[in-house]
Design a protein around this motif. Sequence first.
Motif, short mmCIF file in Angstrom:
data_model
loop_
_atom_site.label_atom_id
_atom_site.label_comp_id
_atom_site.label_asym_id
_atom_site.label_seq_id
_atom_site.Cartn_x
_atom_site.Cartn_y
_atom_site.Cartn_z
N TRP A 42 64.42 -72.27 -41.22
CA TRP A 42 64.91 -71.15 -42.03
C TRP A 42 66.20 -70.58 -41.44
CZ3 TRP A 42 65.11 -65.98 -40.20
CH2 TRP A 42 65.56 -65.04 -41.14
N ALA A 43 66.23 -70.41 -40.12
CA ALA A 43 67.41 -69.85 -39.47
C ALA A 43 68.62 -70.75 -39.66
CB ALA A 43 67.12 -69.66 -37.97
N ILE A 44 68.42 -72.05 -39.60
CA ILE A 44 69.53 -72.99 -39.76
C ILE A 44 70.09 -72.94 -41.18
CG2 ILE A 44 70.16 -75.45 -39.77
CD1 ILE A 44 68.04 -75.82 -37.52
N THR A 45 69.21 -73.02 -42.16
CA THR A 45 69.68 -73.00 -43.56
C THR A 45 70.22 -71.62 -43.94
OG1 THR A 45 67.41 -72.55 -44.30
CG2 THR A 45 68.13 -74.84 -44.27
N ARG A 46 69.64 -70.56 -43.39
CA ARG A 46 70.13 -69.20 -43.65
C ARG A 46 71.58 -69.06 -43.23
NH1 ARG A 46 70.74 -64.75 -40.31
NH2 ARG A 46 70.45 -62.68 -41.26
N ALA A 47 71.93 -69.71 -42.14
CA ALA A 47 73.30 -69.63 -41.62
C ALA A 47 74.27 -70.52 -42.39
CB ALA A 47 73.32 -70.00 -40.15
N GLY A 48 73.75 -71.25 -43.38
CA GLY A 48 74.64 -72.06 -44.21
C GLY A 48 74.81 -73.49 -43.73
N PHE A 49 74.00 -73.92 -42.77
CA PHE A 49 74.11 -75.28 -42.24
C PHE A 49 73.14 -76.22 -42.96
CE2 PHE A 49 75.15 -72.65 -38.43
CZ PHE A 49 76.44 -73.13 -38.22
N ASP A 50 73.54 -77.47 -43.09
CA ASP A 50 72.63 -78.53 -43.47
C ASP A 50 71.85 -78.91 -42.21
OD1 ASP A 50 71.93 -80.92 -45.44
OD2 ASP A 50 72.35 -81.78 -43.46
N ILE A 51 70.53 -79.06 -42.33
CA ILE A 51 69.71 -79.30 -41.14
C ILE A 51 70.11 -80.58 -40.42
CG2 ILE A 51 67.37 -79.79 -40.32
CD1 ILE A 51 66.31 -77.85 -42.36
N SER A 52 70.36 -81.65 -41.16
CA SER A 52 70.75 -82.93 -40.54
C SER A 52 72.08 -82.79 -39.81
CB SER A 52 70.85 -84.02 -41.60
OG SER A 52 69.59 -84.24 -42.20
N ASP A 53 73.05 -82.13 -40.44
CA ASP A 53 74.35 -81.93 -39.80
C ASP A 53 74.23 -81.06 -38.57
OD1 ASP A 53 75.50 -83.44 -41.80
OD2 ASP A 53 76.15 -81.72 -42.99
N PHE A 54 73.37 -80.04 -38.64
CA PHE A 54 73.20 -79.14 -37.52
C PHE A 54 72.62 -79.88 -36.33
CE2 PHE A 54 70.88 -76.05 -34.96
CZ PHE A 54 71.78 -75.00 -34.87
N ILE A 55 71.64 -80.73 -36.57
CA ILE A 55 71.00 -81.48 -35.49
C ILE A 55 71.98 -82.44 -34.82
CG2 ILE A 55 69.27 -83.28 -35.04
CD1 ILE A 55 67.43 -81.83 -37.01
N GLU A 56 72.93 -82.97 -35.58
CA GLU A 56 73.93 -83.87 -34.99
C GLU A 56 74.75 -83.17 -33.93
OE1 GLU A 56 76.45 -85.95 -37.64
OE2 GLU A 56 74.81 -86.84 -38.79
N THR A 57 75.07 -81.90 -34.16
CA THR A 57 75.87 -81.15 -33.20
C THR A 57 75.02 -80.35 -32.22
OG1 THR A 57 76.05 -79.29 -34.75
CG2 THR A 57 77.78 -80.95 -34.83
N TYR A 58 73.75 -80.20 -32.54
CA TYR A 58 72.84 -79.43 -31.69
C TYR A 58 71.52 -80.20 -31.59
CZ TYR A 58 71.55 -74.94 -29.55
OH TYR A 58 71.23 -73.93 -28.66
N PRO A 59 71.53 -81.37 -30.90
CA PRO A 59 70.40 -82.31 -30.92
C PRO A 59 69.08 -81.75 -30.40
CG PRO A 59 72.02 -82.92 -29.26
CD PRO A 59 72.65 -81.86 -30.09
N ASN A 60 69.13 -80.75 -29.52
CA ASN A 60 67.88 -80.18 -28.99
C ASN A 60 66.98 -79.64 -30.10
OD1 ASN A 60 68.31 -80.68 -26.26
ND2 ASN A 60 69.43 -78.76 -25.95
N ALA A 61 67.61 -79.20 -31.18
CA ALA A 61 66.86 -78.57 -32.26
C ALA A 61 65.86 -79.53 -32.91
CB ALA A 61 67.81 -78.02 -33.32
N GLN A 62 66.15 -80.83 -32.88
CA GLN A 62 65.26 -81.79 -33.53
C GLN A 62 63.89 -81.80 -32.86
OE1 GLN A 62 66.89 -85.67 -34.15
NE2 GLN A 62 65.04 -86.45 -35.14
N SER A 63 63.89 -81.85 -31.55
CA SER A 63 62.59 -81.88 -30.84
C SER A 63 61.84 -80.57 -31.00
CB SER A 63 62.82 -82.19 -29.35
OG SER A 63 63.65 -81.22 -28.75
N TRP A 64 62.56 -79.46 -31.13
CA TRP A 64 61.89 -78.17 -31.34
C TRP A 64 61.24 -78.13 -32.72
CZ3 TRP A 64 66.81 -74.82 -29.97
CH2 TRP A 64 67.16 -75.07 -28.64
#
Length: 372
Positions: free
Chosen positions: A14-36
């Motif tokens: 929710w926080a990622i999409t709320r900020a206007g990011f695509d989840i897949s794109d966000f994980i590419e630049t912030y890979p730790n988020a995937q495991s979380w």
Amino acid sequence: MAVRVNVNENMLTWAITRAGFDISDFIETYPNAQSWIEGTKQPTVKQLEDFSKKVHLPFGFLFLSEPPKEELPIPYFRSQESGQGTVSINVYDTIQLILQRQAWLSEYLQDSGFDSLPFIGSSKNSTNHIEVANSIRHYLGLTENWASDLNTWHEALNHLSEVVEDKGIITVFNGVVDNNPYRPLSVDECRGFVLVDDFAPFMFINNKDSKSAQMFTVAHELAHLWTGQSAGFDFRKLQPADDPNEKLCDKIAAEFLVPENSFNEVWNNNIKSVARRFKVSEIVIARRAFDLKKLSKQQFFDFYDEYINREFTKKGKSSGGDFYATARKRISITFAAHIENAVKSGQLLYRDAYKLTSMKGDTFNKFFTKIA
């Protein structure tokens, strides 16, 4: 060993999409988020703090069991149907910031014995746009052709802003969230918004917009104060949303800037010469010509696109400017004066003043030295 914390995966997505990011794109630049998100690993407190800053969310929100309901506190109008009433997180956060400043100032002015402003909502029962435009001019101490005494429409915009501030209307010009250059406010989404209050009305104008369009936004927001309705708007191609009060405020703004009778007397099919006469931009004259059926809708749209492209090409790349001069516009000199008086009188702690102005320490002190 770093302490790790458990966070609901739904809160993270929710926080990622709320900020206007695509989840897949966000994980590419912030890979730790995937495991979380997958639950295979938990973030450390420091990692979660960094994450909250990246998604522009208060740290404590991430520990909620489910996303909170975040509703816009004011109506938000779009000139086009898509996205009606919804805004990006940048616009949402900006509205919330200005609301916080308004809440403090309104209470401070009431506690300090200030009178309410008589014009707020004074025309809420009127549908006569000419009468309301005349009322605005009268209260501001402006003649029908007030801008003709000034050399340029740039001077007219500055003069109008000063007159408005002198009457107790806090006028904020900004094109980013607070002071963050990495969080711009899209002109296509937000030309401005106005927050009605009997003691501390606030007008916000997107400073990334062309100066020519800003004049019309100021006039439109003045109309909202007189009709007593808060609102935000994108005002694409200077067209109002399909709402009765928006259309009324649009007519009031046009009449305030370019009175119909005076316009008809001087109209000669030459937009540039008429603009020089009224000391408004060519785009405002073109819009008025369209309103009064001197130009077709397509002619106006064609002129609008050509003019805006020409203006931004001429503007070129900004050099950044002086921080303190920019801060004067972002905070409002009137709001800053009230902050300073409240601090000096002991009615406001420095800590709270820093928060309200988004400045602290030496920067705060230097700003108030410069505006003294």
